[in-house]
Write a protein that holds these residues in place. Structure first.
Motif, short mmCIF file in Angstrom:
data_model
loop_
_atom_site.label_atom_id
_atom_site.label_comp_id
_atom_site.label_asym_id
_atom_site.label_seq_id
_atom_site.Cartn_x
_atom_site.Cartn_y
_atom_site.Cartn_z
N ARG A 85 -1.25 -15.60 16.56
CA ARG A 85 -1.61 -15.12 18.35
C ARG A 85 -3.31 -15.33 17.92
O ARG A 85 -3.48 -16.16 18.93
N ASN A 86 -4.41 -14.90 17.03
CA ASN A 86 -5.56 -14.72 17.25
C ASN A 86 -6.27 -16.78 17.02
O ASN A 86 -6.97 -16.79 17.63
N GLU A 87 -5.47 -17.30 16.30
CA GLU A 87 -5.94 -18.89 16.05
C GLU A 87 -5.52 -19.35 17.68
O GLU A 87 -6.53 -20.37 17.80
N ALA A 88 -4.43 -19.36 18.41
CA ALA A 88 -4.15 -19.86 19.78
C ALA A 88 -5.27 -19.39 20.19
O ALA A 88 -5.92 -20.27 20.81
N ALA A 89 -5.23 -17.98 20.61
CA ALA A 89 -6.26 -17.79 21.61
C ALA A 89 -7.91 -17.85 21.61
O ALA A 89 -8.07 -17.99 22.38
N ALA A 90 -7.63 -18.10 20.37
CA ALA A 90 -9.50 -19.15 20.00
C ALA A 90 -9.54 -20.52 20.97
O ALA A 90 -10.87 -20.92 20.77
N GLY A 91 -8.49 -21.21 21.26
CA GLY A 91 -8.89 -22.29 21.44
C GLY A 91 -8.67 -22.79 23.17
O GLY A 91 -9.39 -21.37 23.84
N ASN A 92 -7.95 -23.39 23.43
CA ASN A 92 -7.77 -23.52 25.18
C ASN A 92 -6.81 -22.10 25.65
O ASN A 92 -6.49 -21.82 25.10
N VAL A 93 -6.80 -21.64 26.97
CA VAL A 93 -6.65 -20.14 27.58
C VAL A 93 -6.05 -20.96 28.96
O VAL A 93 -6.78 -21.27 29.68
N ILE A 94 -4.63 -21.42 28.96
CA ILE A 94 -4.12 -21.88 29.79
C ILE A 94 -3.62 -20.56 30.75
O ILE A 94 -2.44 -20.09 30.48
N GLY A 95 -4.26 -20.28 31.86
CA GLY A 95 -3.78 -18.80 32.86
C GLY A 95 -2.46 -19.16 33.70
O GLY A 95 -2.28 -19.53 35.13
N GLY A 96 -1.20 -19.19 33.33
CA GLY A 96 -0.15 -19.90 34.28
C GLY A 96 0.55 -20.57 33.87
O GLY A 96 0.93 -20.55 31.95
N ASN A 97 1.53 -21.54 33.98
CA ASN A 97 3.17 -21.65 33.58
C ASN A 97 2.39 -23.53 33.10
O ASN A 97 2.25 -23.89 33.54
N TYR A 98 2.89 -23.45 31.58
CA TYR A 98 3.01 -25.29 31.22
C TYR A 98 4.31 -25.38 31.43
O TYR A 98 5.48 -25.70 30.98
N ILE A 99 3.82 -26.82 32.63
CA ILE A 99 5.39 -27.48 32.72
C ILE A 99 5.44 -28.56 32.82
O ILE A 99 3.87 -29.46 32.94
N LEU A 100 6.15 -28.95 31.81
CA LEU A 100 6.43 -30.76 31.54
C LEU A 100 7.64 -31.73 32.41
O LEU A 100 8.84 -30.71 31.93
N LEU A 101 8.39 -31.95 32.74
CA LEU A 101 9.37 -32.88 33.28
C LEU A 101 9.32 -34.76 33.48
O LEU A 101 8.73 -35.02 33.59
N ASN A 102 10.39 -34.96 34.04
CA ASN A 102 11.13 -36.12 34.23
C ASN A 102 10.03 -37.03 33.17
O ASN A 102 9.35 -37.95 33.60
N GLY A 103 10.24 -37.45 31.87
CA GLY A 103 9.78 -38.07 31.05
C GLY A 103 7.85 -37.83 30.71
O GLY A 103 7.50 -38.88 30.76
N GLY A 104 7.55 -36.90 31.55
CA GLY A 104 6.13 -36.36 31.22
C GLY A 104 5.57 -36.04 29.56
O GLY A 104 6.60 -35.60 29.03
N SER A 105 4.46 -35.96 29.95
CA SER A 105 4.10 -35.77 27.70
C SER A 105 2.37 -35.16 28.57
O SER A 105 2.05 -35.63 28.77
N GLY A 106 2.47 -34.73 27.38
CA GLY A 106 1.02 -33.97 27.31
C GLY A 106 1.40 -33.10 25.51
O GLY A 106 1.29 -33.42 24.88
N SER A 107 -0.32 -32.86 25.16
CA SER A 107 -0.71 -32.71 24.17
C SER A 107 -1.28 -31.64 23.98
O SER A 107 -2.05 -30.33 24.78
N LEU A 108 -0.83 -30.09 23.47
CA LEU A 108 -1.09 -28.69 23.60
C LEU A 108 -1.52 -27.84 22.41
O LEU A 108 -0.72 -28.48 20.69
N GLY A 109 -2.67 -27.38 21.99
CA GLY A 109 -2.96 -26.42 21.09
C GLY A 109 -4.57 -27.26 20.18
O GLY A 109 -4.90 -28.57 20.12
N PRO A 110 -5.01 -26.37 19.83
CA PRO A 110 -4.56 -24.72 19.70
C PRO A 110 -4.75 -24.11 21.12
O PRO A 110 -5.87 -24.43 22.65
N ALA A 111 -4.13 -23.27 21.59
CA ALA A 111 -3.81 -22.56 22.97
C ALA A 111 -2.89 -21.27 22.68
O ALA A 111 -1.87 -21.24 22.51
N LYS A 112 -3.26 -20.78 24.68
CA LYS A 112 -2.42 -19.67 24.77
C LYS A 112 -2.34 -19.64 26.47
O LYS A 112 -2.68 -19.98 26.76
#
Length: 181
Positions: free
Chosen positions: A1-28
Motif C-alpha cells: 500500500r505504501n509503495e502505491a501511495a508514494a506514486g500517483n493518487v487518483i481521487g475517484g473511479n478509474y474506468i476503461l471502456l470499449n477497447g480503451g487502454s491505459g497504464s497505471l502504477g505505482p498508484a493509489k
C-alpha cells in the motif's frame, strides 16, 4: 500500500471502456476500477485500490515488460469481480504473474467466472474466492474457496519461487484438504 501511495493518487473511479487502454502504477485509486468491453490496463507499478474492481467482457490486465521475470501486485480493499473472457498476462517472460490481493472478508471477496483466465495469483486471506464456468488461474489462496463448472487451478512449475516487486517472494504449503459434495 505504501509503495502505491508514494506514486500517483487518483481521487475517484478509474474506468476503461470499449477497447480503451491505459497504464497505471505505482498508484493509489480512491475509488473503484472498472474495465469493460475489451479494454486493457497495463500495470507499471504497484496498485492500491480502496474500492472494488470490476473486469468484464474480454478486458485484460497485463504487466509492463519492465517487470521482466518478476510479478506485479494489485491490492484491493473491496471485492473483485472478473467475468466473461477476461485475461491476465505477466510481462511476457516466464515466472511473471499478476498478484491480485483483496482484504475483503466478503463471501464474494473474489469472483471469477465465464472463461476468465491467465497468469494471475488470487489472494483473499479473510474472504471467499469463487471460481465457476471454465475459469483458469495460476494459484489461489483464500479463507474459503468454492469451485464449480469446469474451474481449474493450474499451479505453475516454479511459482513457489516467484518474486513480486513491491513485496517479498513467498512459499506455500497445503496445511489441510477437504472435498465436499
Amino acid at each position: 500500500r505504501n509503495e502505491a501511495a508514494a506514486g500517483n493518487v487518483i481521487g475517484g473511479n478509474y474506468i476503461l471502456l470499449n477497447g480503451g487502454s491505459g497504464s497505471l502504477g505505482p498508484a493509489k485509486v480512491l475509488g473503484n476500477v472498472t474495465l469493460s468491453n475489451n479494454s486493457t490496463l497495463t500495470v507499471t507499478g504497484t496498485l492500491y485500490i480502496t474500492g472494488n474492481v470490476f473486469l468484464s467482457n474480454g478486458s485484460k490486465i497485463k504487466l509492463s515488460p519492465s517487470y521482466g521475470a518478476s510479478g506485479g501486485v494489485v491490492v484491493v480493499d473491496g471485492i473483485v469481480t472478473i467475468s466473461n473472457g477476461c485475461l491476465f498476462e505477466g510481462s511476457g517472460q516466464p515466472g511473471s504473474y499478476v498478484l491480485l490481493l483483496t482484504t475483503s472478508s466478503s463471501g464474494a471477496a473474489i469472483t471469477v467466472s465465464n472463461n476468465a483466465t491467465g497468469a494471475v495469483v488470487l489472494y483473499a486471506l479473510a474472504g471467499t474466492i469463487n471460481l465457476s464456468n471454465n475459469t483458469s488461474v495460476s494459484e489461489i489462496t483464500g479463507y474459503r474457496v468454492v469451485m464449480s463448472n469446469n474451474s481449474l487451478i493450474q499451479y505453475s512449475s516454479g511459482l513457489v519461487n516467484s518474486f513480486f516487486t513491491g513485496g517479498a517472494s513467498a512459499s506455500w504449503a497445503v496445511s489441510s484438504w477437504e472435498e465436499k459434495f
